[in-house]
Design a protein around this motif. Structure first.
Motif, PDB file in Angstrom:
ATOM      1  N   LEU A 289       0.824  -1.219   0.000  1.00  0.00           N
ATOM      2  CA  LEU A 289       0.000   0.000   0.000  1.00  0.00           C
ATOM      3  C   LEU A 289       0.853   1.262   0.000  1.00  0.00           C
ATOM      4  CD1 LEU A 289      -2.870  -1.175   2.355  1.00  0.00           C
ATOM      5  CD2 LEU A 289      -2.866  -1.022  -0.140  1.00  0.00           C
ATOM      6  N   PHE A 290       2.102   1.163   0.448  1.00  0.00           N
ATOM      7  CA  PHE A 290       3.060   2.277   0.304  1.00  0.00           C
ATOM      8  C   PHE A 290       3.168   2.648  -1.181  1.00  0.00           C
ATOM      9  CE2 PHE A 290       7.460   3.291  -0.943  1.00  0.00           C
ATOM     10  CZ  PHE A 290       7.714   4.432  -0.187  1.00  0.00           C
ATOM     11  N   TYR A 291       3.303   1.626  -2.045  1.00  0.00           N
ATOM     12  CA  TYR A 291       3.412   1.874  -3.491  1.00  0.00           C
ATOM     13  C   TYR A 291       2.066   2.277  -4.109  1.00  0.00           C
ATOM     14  CZ  TYR A 291       8.040  -0.426  -3.421  1.00  0.00           C
ATOM     15  OH  TYR A 291       9.345  -0.758  -3.184  1.00  0.00           O
ATOM     16  N   LEU A 292       0.963   1.745  -3.562  1.00  0.00           N
ATOM     17  CA  LEU A 292      -0.342   1.913  -4.212  1.00  0.00           C
ATOM     18  C   LEU A 292      -1.246   2.956  -3.548  1.00  0.00           C
ATOM     19  CD1 LEU A 292      -1.283  -1.829  -4.958  1.00  0.00           C
ATOM     20  CD2 LEU A 292      -0.245  -0.161  -6.503  1.00  0.00           C
ATOM     21  N   VAL A 293      -0.680   3.771  -2.628  1.00  0.00           N
ATOM     22  CA  VAL A 293      -1.523   4.686  -1.850  1.00  0.00           C
ATOM     23  C   VAL A 293      -2.347   5.617  -2.738  1.00  0.00           C
ATOM     24  CG1 VAL A 293       0.338   6.399  -1.554  1.00  0.00           C
ATOM     25  CG2 VAL A 293      -1.545   6.322   0.085  1.00  0.00           C
ATOM     26  N   ARG A 294      -1.839   6.006  -3.908  1.00  0.00           N
ATOM     27  CA  ARG A 294      -2.562   6.963  -4.759  1.00  0.00           C
ATOM     28  C   ARG A 294      -3.768   6.328  -5.460  1.00  0.00           C
ATOM     29  NH1 ARG A 294       2.543   8.294  -4.279  1.00  0.00           N
ATOM     30  NH2 ARG A 294       3.217  10.489  -4.208  1.00  0.00           N
ATOM     31  N   VAL A 295      -3.750   5.001  -5.637  1.00  0.00           N
ATOM     32  CA  VAL A 295      -4.891   4.339  -6.298  1.00  0.00           C
ATOM     33  C   VAL A 295      -5.728   3.520  -5.315  1.00  0.00           C
ATOM     34  CG1 VAL A 295      -3.990   4.247  -8.649  1.00  0.00           C
ATOM     35  CG2 VAL A 295      -3.363   2.442  -7.037  1.00  0.00           C
ATOM     36  N   ALA A 296      -5.178   3.227  -4.136  1.00  0.00           N
ATOM     37  CA  ALA A 296      -5.934   2.443  -3.140  1.00  0.00           C
ATOM     38  C   ALA A 296      -5.860   3.130  -1.775  1.00  0.00           C
ATOM     39  CB  ALA A 296      -5.379   1.022  -3.054  1.00  0.00           C
ATOM     40  N   PRO A 297      -6.228   4.436  -1.718  1.00  0.00           N
ATOM     41  CA  PRO A 297      -6.081   5.165  -0.442  1.00  0.00           C
ATOM     42  C   PRO A 297      -6.954   4.603   0.675  1.00  0.00           C
ATOM     43  CG  PRO A 297      -7.344   6.453  -2.039  1.00  0.00           C
ATOM     44  CD  PRO A 297      -6.789   5.284  -2.778  1.00  0.00           C
ATOM     45  N   GLU A 298      -8.140   4.060   0.300  1.00  0.00           N
ATOM     46  CA  GLU A 298      -9.037   3.556   1.348  1.00  0.00           C
ATOM     47  C   GLU A 298      -8.463   2.310   2.037  1.00  0.00           C
ATOM     48  OE1 GLU A 298     -13.460   4.232   0.116  1.00  0.00           O
ATOM     49  OE2 GLU A 298     -12.244   4.124  -1.703  1.00  0.00           O
ATOM     50  N   TYR A 299      -7.704   1.531   1.289  1.00  0.00           N
ATOM     51  CA  TYR A 299      -7.031   0.368   1.906  1.00  0.00           C
ATOM     52  C   TYR A 299      -5.990   0.850   2.906  1.00  0.00           C
ATOM     53  CZ  TYR A 299      -9.132  -2.575  -1.728  1.00  0.00           C
ATOM     54  OH  TYR A 299     -10.007  -3.233  -2.535  1.00  0.00           O
ATOM     55  N   MET A 300      -5.233   1.886   2.503  1.00  0.00           N
ATOM     56  CA  MET A 300      -4.199   2.423   3.395  1.00  0.00           C
ATOM     57  C   MET A 300      -4.836   2.971   4.679  1.00  0.00           C
ATOM     58  SD  MET A 300      -1.017   3.128   3.997  1.00  0.00           S
ATOM     59  CE  MET A 300       0.176   3.532   2.732  1.00  0.00           C
ATOM     60  N   LEU A 301      -5.930   3.716   4.536  1.00  0.00           N
ATOM     61  CA  LEU A 301      -6.611   4.268   5.718  1.00  0.00           C
ATOM     62  C   LEU A 301      -7.149   3.146   6.615  1.00  0.00           C
ATOM     63  CD1 LEU A 301      -8.546   7.200   3.983  1.00  0.00           C
ATOM     64  CD2 LEU A 301      -6.605   7.408   5.551  1.00  0.00           C
ATOM     65  N   CYS A 302      -7.687   2.110   5.994  1.00  0.00           N
ATOM     66  CA  CYS A 302      -8.215   0.965   6.752  1.00  0.00           C
ATOM     67  C   CYS A 302      -7.084   0.286   7.534  1.00  0.00           C
ATOM     68  CB  CYS A 302      -8.862  -0.012   5.778  1.00  0.00           C
ATOM     69  SG  CYS A 302      -9.477  -1.503   6.554  1.00  0.00           S
ATOM     70  N   LEU A 303      -5.949   0.109   6.873  1.00  0.00           N
ATOM     71  CA  LEU A 303      -4.818  -0.598   7.495  1.00  0.00           C
ATOM     72  C   LEU A 303      -4.191   0.239   8.611  1.00  0.00           C
ATOM     73  CD1 LEU A 303      -3.268  -3.323   6.828  1.00  0.00           C
ATOM     74  CD2 LEU A 303      -1.537  -1.877   5.811  1.00  0.00           C
ATOM     75  N   GLN A 304      -4.220   1.571   8.469  1.00  0.00           N
ATOM     76  CA  GLN A 304      -3.503   2.439   9.407  1.00  0.00           C
ATOM     77  C   GLN A 304      -4.454   3.246  10.298  1.00  0.00           C
ATOM     78  OE1 GLN A 304       0.809   2.912   7.644  1.00  0.00           O
ATOM     79  NE2 GLN A 304      -0.399   4.748   7.378  1.00  0.00           N
ATOM     80  N   ASN A 305      -5.569   2.625  10.695  1.00  0.00           N
ATOM     81  CA  ASN A 305      -6.507   3.253  11.639  1.00  0.00           C
ATOM     82  C   ASN A 305      -6.947   4.645  11.214  1.00  0.00           C
ATOM     83  OD1 ASN A 305      -6.440   1.033  13.383  1.00  0.00           O
ATOM     84  ND2 ASN A 305      -4.506   1.755  14.265  1.00  0.00           N
ATOM     85  N   GLY A 306      -7.229   4.774   9.903  1.00  0.00           N
ATOM     86  CA  GLY A 306      -7.838   6.011   9.434  1.00  0.00           C
ATOM     87  C   GLY A 306      -6.880   7.142   9.123  1.00  0.00           C
ATOM     88  N   LYS A 307      -5.569   6.855   9.088  1.00  0.00           N
ATOM     89  CA  LYS A 307      -4.601   7.920   8.802  1.00  0.00           C
ATOM     90  C   LYS A 307      -3.736   7.538   7.596  1.00  0.00           C
ATOM     91  CE  LYS A 307      -3.866   8.969  13.731  1.00  0.00           C
ATOM     92  NZ  LYS A 307      -4.330   7.705  14.294  1.00  0.00           N
ATOM     93  N   PHE A 308      -3.292   8.571   6.843  1.00  0.00           N
ATOM     94  CA  PHE A 308      -2.228   8.356   5.851  1.00  0.00           C
ATOM     95  C   PHE A 308      -0.894   8.390   6.590  1.00  0.00           C
ATOM     96  CE2 PHE A 308      -5.336  10.279   2.717  1.00  0.00           C
ATOM     97  CZ  PHE A 308      -5.522   9.090   2.024  1.00  0.00           C
ATOM     98  N   ASP A 309       0.134   7.848   5.953  1.00  0.00           N
ATOM     99  CA  ASP A 309       1.463   7.888   6.560  1.00  0.00           C
ATOM    100  C   ASP A 309       1.978   9.321   6.591  1.00  0.00           C
ATOM    101  OD1 ASP A 309       3.701   6.881   7.756  1.00  0.00           O
ATOM    102  OD2 ASP A 309       4.081   5.351   6.223  1.00  0.00           O
ATOM    103  N   HIS A 310       3.012   9.572   7.407  1.00  0.00           N
ATOM    104  CA  HIS A 310       3.646  10.894   7.456  1.00  0.00           C
ATOM    105  C   HIS A 310       4.122  11.267   6.049  1.00  0.00           C
ATOM    106  CE1 HIS A 310       6.599  14.012   8.323  1.00  0.00           C
ATOM    107  NE2 HIS A 310       5.988  14.160   9.491  1.00  0.00           N
ATOM    108  N   ALA A 311       3.957  12.525   5.660  1.00  0.00           N
ATOM    109  CA  ALA A 311       4.253  12.962   4.281  1.00  0.00           C
ATOM    110  C   ALA A 311       5.669  12.585   3.840  1.00  0.00           C
ATOM    111  CB  ALA A 311       4.052  14.472   4.155  1.00  0.00           C
ATOM    112  N   ASP A 312       6.649  12.666   4.737  1.00  0.00           N
ATOM    113  CA  ASP A 312       8.039  12.343   4.346  1.00  0.00           C
ATOM    114  C   ASP A 312       8.275  10.851   4.220  1.00  0.00           C
ATOM    115  OD1 ASP A 312       9.495  14.879   4.062  1.00  0.00           O
ATOM    116  OD2 ASP A 312       8.857  15.202   6.134  1.00  0.00           O
TER     117      ASP A 312
END
Length: 815
Positions: A289-312
């Motif tokens: 999901l690190f690689y796919l965050v731009r096309v699968a953002p909802e998976y990333m949010l689901c996996l990380q308790n509703g947050k995106f990773d730190h911008a850096d």
């Protein structure tokens, strides 16, 4: 506590509302209200339990109760005449979500009916369309089944998880039985043979290996893994001819930087058992999901308790990500298949997501590409070119050894600096043996989120790919030039190219062989056939102890020679068409002068029957039932002055039992010998002096009496046939059995071009085999007894066979 997700249908981090609030829901189907309220009450009670294990157990009980109260709606069948073969409970697996329901298979279709009617009331797959099915390990349990209706696609049509192994296996059997009549089941070895011979690309081969090793796009914990290929992300032009452009494929990511590896090894040596070198894996849901965050953002949010990773820490730049994989203390991730496909959307922020602001104040937008890429599509195209480049084709087997092969586990993994946490390996923990439900849930969560090593597919070194430059070894000569060295101008086809084309054409039409003539010329089984260069004279040996010369023009026997009263086993003609050599069961090898019509010489070479002879560049190779192969240097005599041939024994190759057959590769550097017990030995004959011939490999794998084998024109593969009714392809360098095709009856002799086999069977038929497909594609009626010997001309359009029925048959290719 309430999470507000996708307000106004915009994907953003979840908003959390705490405290007493009221929320109003409206259902699409009014009649389901009672069911929904009841289920909510049950789930609420489960959430009030203290321990995770207890919560999971109660949720499972609620689900099983609902499944037990419902069944598949037979009105959903496509046709009223369909016969139901099996129905059971199962879950449809998609990334991060498994959807429970009922699955059934009929004589025509596979159906899945989800309990919640999502994504649609019934998912239907026509069995006739199924191309591949795989048993899967899901959550470390052998409960998964994945179905593909395409040959080379990454995404499957359905991934099912069953509740017990018996249901899964029965379901697999029903579908496999249906499709085996339509589709050949491929193994890792059969894909390897296709890849080695250039029938499938590097990308397709990695795709199939991932599939066979339980990797699936529907399971983020076992997502397909692909290698970093390019190491140059700073040049303005990508040069795929320079080795330094590429990553070293013989090492895992963690071993590419020596300084970092030294620090990791120091820690590894001080660590108590069980030791591991790397604290993270090369593939995990977080990395995918690190690689796919731009096309699968909802998976990333689901996996990380509703947050995106730190911008850096987000996937900002290809070059930065590669640098971090080289230098980072805990970053050892490989790539995903999307980097070698055609959809570049994962590199572009098309959804205009707010992924945060970096330290320098810059917003996270599209992925920053290397200077050599003009845009996302160009980046993918160049990545594909790199994956299919000559360098990668020559070295990809090294990476396969690490990820799917013999360097994955044990001492070889330690030596290759390829040791991960024990929980990441198949069989690393037996969940069934853990009685505490809380410990089991915690362990399973850790395994699924940390990353899993693929199933091990190979336990011996993986063979290299056969590169086109090796294909320049023609069928008859080792002196032909390769395409790149060809003196012909770029627009002109060289003679070798035309010859290769005509040979390919002949093999593609080999089923069109037609019987031209047949003659009964011996009193016993024919054992050997040799033909002069101009094709006018055919020499045959037989168990009736005679060597006969048959004229094609006059259609008569012109010579009949008897050297002794024992059977002759094989014959060959020396260059220049002046001498025929015959081997005999009386332990001797006979030289017969064609020009002078008399026996020229006798070589008393062995202590038992001589079974096969080969000749190359002044050297005679003889195999015998006395358990030896002898290498002779032969200086021809002068026939007129009656000077005899001079024979010098260069080497004696010892075996444990009788040697039945031998063959030389096209470059005359390797000799293979096969025994009556089925072992094949491979000898490096470039070292043949009186002192030594190096035995490079002994392939103890066949365990049956060998009838015949031959090298392929690339010198990399041997095809053997024996009493066990199997054709077996062996990689000469590694000794690996690459492919095995079972036949209905023994095949006594054959010719092959690497893909197609023309064989002579015990019953007398000529059979055409598709080696990669593993099946007979043509049958030609021939002899009334076993076909014992076969000759084929250089153009592969003329064949002569000799049989137990004492006949020789002339076959012509008629397009």
């Amino acid at each position: 506590q309430v999470f507000l997700i996708k307000e106004r249908n915009v994907i953003t981090p979840y908003k959390t509302v705490r405290g007493r609030t009221e929320h109003l829901f409206q259902l699409d189907v009014a009649g389901k209200l009672g069911d929904v309220v009841q289920t909510l009450h049950q789930l609420y009670r489960a959430s009030c339990l203290d321990k995770m294990g207890d919560q999971a157990a109660m949720i499972t009980a609620i689900l099983q109760s609902r499944l037990a109260r419902t069944s598949f709606d037979k009105n959903r069948f496509q046709s009223i005449s369909e016969t139901l073969h099996m129905e059971c409970k199962a879950e449809m697996v998609t990334p991060l979500v498994t959807n429970p329901g009922h699955v059934c298979v009929t004589d025509a279709n596979l159906y899945f009916q989800p309990l919640n009617g999502y994504p649609k009331p019934v998912v239907q797959i026509t069995l006739q369309n199924v191309r591949r099915i795989y048993k899967r390990r899901h959550g470390l349990m052998p409960l998964g089944l994945e179905v593909f209706c395409t040959e080379n696609d990454l995404c499957s049509d359905i991934y099912l998880k069953f509740y017990n192994c018996q249901d899964r296996d029965e379901f697999y059997f029903l579908i496999a039985t249906y499709i085996e009549n339509h589709v050949t089941e491929h193994t890792a070895e059969s894909y390897m043979l296709q890849w080695q011979r250039g029938h499938i690309s590097n990308y397709q081969y990695l795709l199939h290996l991932n599939n066979l090793a339980d990797r699936s796009c529907n399971d983020l914990s076992q997502y397909p893994v692909f290698p970093w290929i390019i190491a140059d992300y700073s040049s303005s032009v990508l040069d795929l001819t320079k080795p330094e452009t590429f990553r070293d494929l013989s090492k895992p990511i963690g071993a590419l930087n020596k300084e970092r590896l030294d620090r990791l090894l120091t820690r590894y040596q001080e660590m108590p058992e069980p030791k591991f070198m790397y604290g993270s894996h090369y593939s995990s849901p977080g990395y995918v999901l690190f690689y796919l965050v731009r096309v699968a953002p909802e998976y990333m949010l689901c996996l990380q308790n509703g947050k995106f990773d730190h911008a850096d820490r987000t996937f900002n730049s290809i070059a930065e990500t590669w640098k971090n994989c080289l230098d980072g203390a805990t970053d050892f991730k490989e790539l995903i298949p999307e980097f070698y496909e055609n959809d570049s959307s994962f590199l572009v922020n098309n959804l205009k997501l707010d992924l945060g602001k970096r330290q320098g104040g810059k917003m996270v937008e599209d992925v920053e590409l290397p200077p050599w890429a003009s845009g996302p599509d160009d980046f993918l195209q160049k990545s594909q070119e790199a994956l299919e480049s000559q360098y990668v084709s020559e070295h990809l087997h090294e990476w396969i050894d690490i990820i799917f092969g013999y360097k994955q586990k044990g001492n070889e993994a330690v030596a290759a600096h390829n040791v991960f946490h024990p929980l990441t390996y198949e069989g690393g923990v037996d969940l069934n043996s853990i009685m505490d439900p809380n410990e089991k849930v915690a362990l399973l969560t850790q395994i699924l989120e940390f990353g899993q090593t693929p199933k091990q597919l190979f336990t011996v070194p993986h063979p290299r790919r056969i590169m086109p430059k090796l294909k320049s070894l023609s069928r008859t000569s080792s002196h032909s030039v390769s395409i790149t060295e060809s003196p012909a101008s770029p627009n002109e086809e060289s003679f070798e190219d035309l010859t290769e084309e005509s040979i390919t054409l002949a093999w593609n039409n080999i089923a069109k062989l037609k019987l031209d003539e047949q003659y009964k010329i011996h009193k016993e089984t024919i054992t050997g056939i040799a033909v002069t260069c101009n094709g006018s004279s055919v020499f045959t040996t037989s168990q009736d102890s005679t060597l006969k010369m048959f004229s094609k023009e006059s259609k008569t026997i012109q010579r009949s020679v008897s050297f002794s009263n024992m059977a002759l086993s094989s014959c060959l003609i020396l260059p220049g068409d002046t001498t025929v050599i015959s081997s005999s069961w009386d332990n001797h090898i006979y030289f017969y002068s064609i020009a002078f019509g008399r026996q020229q010489d006798i070589l008393m070479g062995h202590d038992d029957a001589v079974s096969k002879i080969c000749w190359q560049d002044g050297r005679l190779y003889s195999a015998s039932w006395d358990s030896t192969v002898k290498v002779w240097h032969c200086v021809p005599g002068e026939t007129l002055s009656n000077k005899k041939h001079h024979f010098e024994l260069l080497a004696e190759l010892e075996h444990d039992v009788s040697v039945n057959t031998i063959d030389l590769n096209a470059a005359n550097t390797i000799l293979a010998s096969g025994t009556k017990e089925g072992t094949i030995s491979v000898w490096d004959v470039t070292t043949a002096t009186t002192a030594l011939v190096t035995k490079t490999e002994c392939l103890n794998m066949l365990f049956c009496c060998l009838f015949a084998f031959f090298f392929c024109t690339d010198s990399r593969h041997l095809l053997s046939t024996g009493e066990d009714c199997c054709f077996k392809v062996i990689d000469v360098q590694t000794g690996m059995l690459i492919s095995s095709v079972t036949t209905d009856e023994p095949q006594r002799c054959f010719k092959w071009d690497g893909n197609t086999i023309l064989s002579g069977s015990q019953s007398g038929e000529l059979l055409i085999w598709d080696l990669l497909g593993g099946k007979v594609t043509g049958r030609i009626k021939g002899h009334t007894g076993a076909v014992m010997s076969m000759w084929m001309n250089e153009q592969c359009n003329s064949v002569i066979t000799g049989g137990e029925d004492k006949q020789i048959m002339f076959w012509k290719l008629q397009y």
